[in-house]
Design a protein around this motif. Structure first.
Motif, short mmCIF file in Angstrom:
data_model
loop_
_atom_site.label_atom_id
_atom_site.label_comp_id
_atom_site.label_asym_id
_atom_site.label_seq_id
_atom_site.Cartn_x
_atom_site.Cartn_y
_atom_site.Cartn_z
N MET A 1 106.81 -69.90 5.07
CA MET A 1 106.97 -70.98 6.02
C MET A 1 107.28 -70.38 7.38
SD MET A 1 109.67 -74.00 5.67
CE MET A 1 110.31 -74.77 7.08
N ALA A 2 106.39 -70.54 8.31
CA ALA A 2 106.57 -69.97 9.64
C ALA A 2 107.38 -70.94 10.49
CB ALA A 2 105.23 -69.70 10.28
N THR A 3 108.24 -70.38 11.28
CA THR A 3 109.03 -71.22 12.17
C THR A 3 108.35 -71.26 13.52
OG1 THR A 3 110.35 -69.34 12.85
CG2 THR A 3 111.19 -70.65 11.02
N SER A 4 108.42 -72.40 14.17
CA SER A 4 107.80 -72.51 15.48
C SER A 4 108.76 -71.97 16.52
CB SER A 4 107.46 -73.97 15.77
OG SER A 4 108.64 -74.74 15.77
N PRO A 5 108.22 -71.29 17.53
CA PRO A 5 109.10 -70.74 18.56
C PRO A 5 109.76 -71.84 19.38
CG PRO A 5 106.80 -70.44 19.15
CD PRO A 5 106.82 -71.02 17.78
N VAL A 6 111.05 -71.75 19.52
CA VAL A 6 111.81 -72.74 20.27
C VAL A 6 112.52 -72.02 21.40
CG1 VAL A 6 113.69 -74.42 20.15
CG2 VAL A 6 112.14 -74.14 18.22
N GLU A 7 112.32 -72.51 22.60
CA GLU A 7 113.00 -71.94 23.75
C GLU A 7 114.39 -72.54 23.84
OE1 GLU A 7 112.06 -69.62 26.02
OE2 GLU A 7 110.29 -69.28 24.78
N THR A 8 115.40 -71.69 23.92
CA THR A 8 116.76 -72.19 24.09
C THR A 8 117.31 -71.71 25.41
OG1 THR A 8 117.67 -70.27 22.96
CG2 THR A 8 117.21 -72.21 21.62
N VAL A 9 118.16 -72.49 25.96
CA VAL A 9 118.80 -72.14 27.22
C VAL A 9 120.04 -71.32 26.90
CG1 VAL A 9 119.89 -73.05 29.29
CG2 VAL A 9 117.95 -74.25 28.27
N ALA A 71 114.50 -60.98 12.22
CA ALA A 71 114.57 -59.90 11.24
C ALA A 71 114.28 -60.42 9.83
CB ALA A 71 115.94 -59.23 11.28
N ARG A 72 114.79 -61.59 9.50
CA ARG A 72 114.52 -62.18 8.18
C ARG A 72 113.03 -62.49 8.02
NH1 ARG A 72 119.66 -66.14 8.09
NH2 ARG A 72 121.17 -64.63 7.30
N ASP A 73 112.44 -63.08 9.05
CA ASP A 73 111.00 -63.39 8.99
C ASP A 73 110.17 -62.11 8.88
OD1 ASP A 73 111.50 -66.07 9.14
OD2 ASP A 73 111.08 -66.23 11.30
N SER A 74 110.58 -61.09 9.62
CA SER A 74 109.85 -59.82 9.55
C SER A 74 109.95 -59.21 8.17
CB SER A 74 110.42 -58.83 10.58
OG SER A 74 110.25 -59.34 11.88
N GLU A 77 107.66 -60.94 5.82
CA GLU A 77 106.26 -60.54 6.03
C GLU A 77 105.99 -59.15 5.46
OE1 GLU A 77 103.64 -62.29 7.20
OE2 GLU A 77 105.00 -63.99 7.23
N VAL A 78 106.94 -58.25 5.57
CA VAL A 78 106.76 -56.90 5.01
C VAL A 78 106.61 -56.98 3.50
CG1 VAL A 78 107.94 -54.70 4.62
CG2 VAL A 78 107.85 -55.66 6.90
N LYS A 79 107.33 -57.90 2.88
CA LYS A 79 107.22 -58.06 1.42
C LYS A 79 105.83 -58.52 1.01
CE LYS A 79 112.03 -59.11 0.35
NZ LYS A 79 112.93 -60.16 -0.17
N LYS A 80 105.11 -59.19 1.90
CA LYS A 80 103.77 -59.70 1.58
C LYS A 80 102.69 -58.63 1.69
CE LYS A 80 104.73 -64.35 3.32
NZ LYS A 80 104.34 -65.33 4.34
N VAL A 81 103.00 -57.51 2.30
CA VAL A 81 101.99 -56.46 2.51
C VAL A 81 101.58 -55.88 1.16
CG1 VAL A 81 101.59 -54.17 3.50
CG2 VAL A 81 102.83 -55.89 4.80
N VAL A 82 100.27 -55.71 0.99
CA VAL A 82 99.76 -55.08 -0.21
C VAL A 82 99.53 -53.60 0.13
CG1 VAL A 82 97.90 -55.04 -1.90
CG2 VAL A 82 98.67 -57.21 -0.94
N TRP A 83 100.37 -52.75 -0.39
CA TRP A 83 100.29 -51.34 -0.08
C TRP A 83 99.23 -50.67 -0.95
CZ3 TRP A 83 102.72 -50.13 4.19
CH2 TRP A 83 103.79 -50.91 4.58
N PRO A 84 98.53 -49.66 -0.42
CA PRO A 84 97.51 -48.99 -1.22
C PRO A 84 98.13 -48.18 -2.35
CG PRO A 84 97.81 -47.86 0.87
CD PRO A 84 98.63 -49.11 0.93
N THR A 85 97.33 -48.00 -3.41
CA THR A 85 97.81 -47.18 -4.52
C THR A 85 97.73 -45.72 -4.13
OG1 THR A 85 95.60 -46.98 -5.48
CG2 THR A 85 96.94 -48.88 -6.18
N ARG A 86 98.31 -44.88 -4.97
CA ARG A 86 98.28 -43.44 -4.70
C ARG A 86 96.84 -42.93 -4.67
NH1 ARG A 86 101.61 -39.01 -4.86
NH2 ARG A 86 100.68 -37.09 -5.64
#
Length: 127
Positions: A1-9, A71-74, A77-86
């Motif tokens: 679930m992607a969060t939409s960017p929100v500008e905060t003051v 950092a949590r979203d990143s 996303e890293v967990k979703k990466v399919v890394w190549p086999t050896r």
């Protein structure tokens, strides 16, 4: 679930928290050198406490909370990466090395042909 960017003051409270965090870092470094005669344990303790206080102050500010969310979203996303086999990694590495060798031979041959054409045929400089 992607969060939409929100500008905060940035509020003045957040600015004060960030200023305090910088002050803690400066105080920690100054304390590190000021307690030089007390021994390394005290020096490093003062530095560590100051840096932890600084990090805590940053993390309770709005930019700090945004950073934690990023950092949590990143990490998600890293967990979703399919890394190549050896095997795939070794194959791709072999392809790269083979290409480098072939390209080196091609460039060497091109250099020798141009050298022969320019120096021997056109200029007549025999070696």
């Amino acid at each position: 679930m992607a969060t939409s960017p929100v500008e905060t003051v940035t509020t003045s409270a957040d600015k004060a928290k960030l200023f305090l965090a910088v002050a803690f870092v400066v105080a920690a470094v100054a304390g590190f050198y000021a307690f030089g005669r007390q021994g390394p344990l005290v020096q490093w303790g003062v530095l560590l406490v100051g840096l932890v206080l600084s990090a805590a102050m940053v993390l309770v500010s709005e930019p700090g909370r945004q950073f934690i969310g990023f950092a949590r979203d990143s990490w998600r996303e890293v967990k979703k990466v399919v890394w190549p086999t050896r095997k795939e990694t070794l194959q791709m590495t072999a392809y790269v090395f083979a290409f480098v060798v072939i390209m080196a031979l091609f460039l060497w041959a091109t250099d020798k042909v141009l050298e022969w054409t320019l120096y021997d045929l056109i200029l007549g400089w025999k070696k």
